[in-house]
Design a protein around this motif. Structure first.
Motif, mmCIF file in Angstrom:
data_model
loop_
_atom_site.group_PDB
_atom_site.id
_atom_site.type_symbol
_atom_site.label_atom_id
_atom_site.label_comp_id
_atom_site.label_asym_id
_atom_site.label_seq_id
_atom_site.Cartn_x
_atom_site.Cartn_y
_atom_site.Cartn_z
ATOM 1 N N THR A 112 -97.832 -68.911 34.225
ATOM 2 C CA THR A 112 -97.571 -69.136 35.470
ATOM 3 C C THR A 112 -97.520 -70.467 35.976
ATOM 4 O O THR A 112 -96.393 -70.900 36.795
ATOM 5 N N GLU A 141 -98.451 -60.028 40.065
ATOM 6 C CA GLU A 141 -99.739 -60.462 40.395
ATOM 7 C C GLU A 141 -100.353 -61.286 41.669
ATOM 8 O O GLU A 141 -101.298 -61.396 41.836
ATOM 9 N N THR A 143 -99.895 -64.483 42.122
ATOM 10 C CA THR A 143 -100.320 -65.779 41.781
ATOM 11 C C THR A 143 -99.421 -66.943 42.054
ATOM 12 O O THR A 143 -99.718 -68.038 41.779
ATOM 13 N N ASP A 200 -93.019 -62.730 36.830
ATOM 14 C CA ASP A 200 -94.380 -62.948 36.296
ATOM 15 C C ASP A 200 -95.295 -62.238 37.138
ATOM 16 O O ASP A 200 -95.747 -62.073 38.206
#
Ligand code: ADP
Ligand code: MG
Length: 311
Positions: A112, A141, A143, A200
């Motif tokens: 990430t 996700e 993040t 991601d």
């Protein structure tokens, strides 16, 4: 000129509706399908489906090219710096456009962080390792952190607010949504100066929705379709596509190859560059390029610092 599926010969509003409902929302999706598939999914007669597929392929210019055409196309490939010279060198100069780069590794290995850094660096001028372009960040996700973008922008001497304005973030809520977002990108990338697309992670929704061995075939089929979309996107618009894939190292294979990770690889034998990331001491990380015939074997070390990815 054929720009979208409603421009295809023999596709009126009703047929277009049927195609959309069956998931054939773009010329790319239709060009990649067989007439049988389309006919089965929509009830369109097979001969009509054949004509639609042919027209979509023609519109996308999927045809013979000379080797010289390929040479000219490869000269258009550009590179984005990762922020680490070591890592750039390992990748043959940076992350490439027209290609999918898969970052895979355990939780905390830096996937990430690299995606954030590339979203900033793509905006740099070409002589500083960027493409003066914008980024799309598909976050599955949750993040993504704008605060981190701010820090990294400062780290490369760019105005943080301007950098943040050039990153289009979207949270994909499930695998279906993730695929629909990429469909939309064909229009968005065409109309805007987007040079990087990040997913991601590419696998988390698919793993959660299709768990276990019994769903493996279905999962892989959907993932392959998604990867195919992403490859077309990278190729047609000369953008870099970076996907992440969280994998567990195999503790049972102590002396084995740690890159033979549990959960399997998404790219498999699809074209692209696969980079395995591993934690090392403190803020150091190890990167290794896996299965890339055009890149030398080997690994390198980079660091995750307050200012971003560095040597
Ligand atoms: P993953 O591979 O799971 O996506 P990340 O890219 O999120 O891993 O990496 C997380 C690591 O990045 C943290 O463990 C930390 O070491 C480092 N990191 C995150 N933010 C910062 C920061 N602001 N300064 C320094 N290091 C950071
Ligand atoms: Mg992550």
């Amino acid at each position: 000129e054929i720009k979208d599926i409603t421009d295809l010969p023999g596709v009126g509003p009703t047929t277009a509706q049927k195609l959309m409902e069956a998931g054939f929302t773009t010329l790319e999706a239709i060009a990649a399908a067989t007439p049988q598939e389309i006919s089965q999914a929509t009830g369109i007669p097979i001969l009509t489906a054949q004509k639609i597929v042919d027209a979509a392929r023609e519109a996308l210019n999927i045809d013979f090219k000379t080797a010289y055409d390929l040479k000219l196309e490869s000269m258009n490939i550009k590179k984005i710096t990762t922020g680490s010279r070591n890592l750039d060198e390992l990748l043959g100069g940076g992350i490439e456009t027209k290609t999918i780069t898969e970052l895979f590794g355990e939780f905390g290995s830096g996937k990430t962080q690299i995606c954030h850094q590339l979203s900033v660096n793509v905006q740099l001028p070409e002589d500083k390792g960027g493409l003066e372009g914008k980024a799309v960040y598909i976050d599955t996700e949750g993040t993504f952190r704008w605060e981190r973008i701010e820090q990294m922008a400062r780290g490369v001497g760019l105005d943080p607010d301007e950098v943040m304005k050039n990153i289009y973030w979207i949270r994909a809520i499930n695998s279906h949504h993730q695929i629909a977002i990429v469909d939309k990108l064909f229009t968005m990338v065409k109309n805007d100066n987007i040079k990087l697309v990040v997913v991601d992670s590419v696998t988390s929704h698919f793993r959660a929705e299709f768990p276990g061995r019994e769903n493996l075939a279905m999962r892989q089929q959907l993932l392959n379709r998604h990867l195919h979309q992403l490859m077309r996107l990278a190729d047609i618009f000369n953008v870099a596509v970076v996907i992440t894939n969280q994998v567990m190292a195999r503790p049972d294979v102590f002396y084995g190859d740690p890159t033979q990770a549990v959960g399997g690889h998404v790219l498999g034998h699809a074209p692209g560059v696969r980079v395995y990331l591993k934690k090392s001491r403190g803020n150091k990380r190890i990167a290794r390029v896996v299965d890339a015939p055009h890149l030398p074997e080997g690994e390198t070390v980079f660091a995750i610092t307050e200012w971003g990815i560095r040597d």
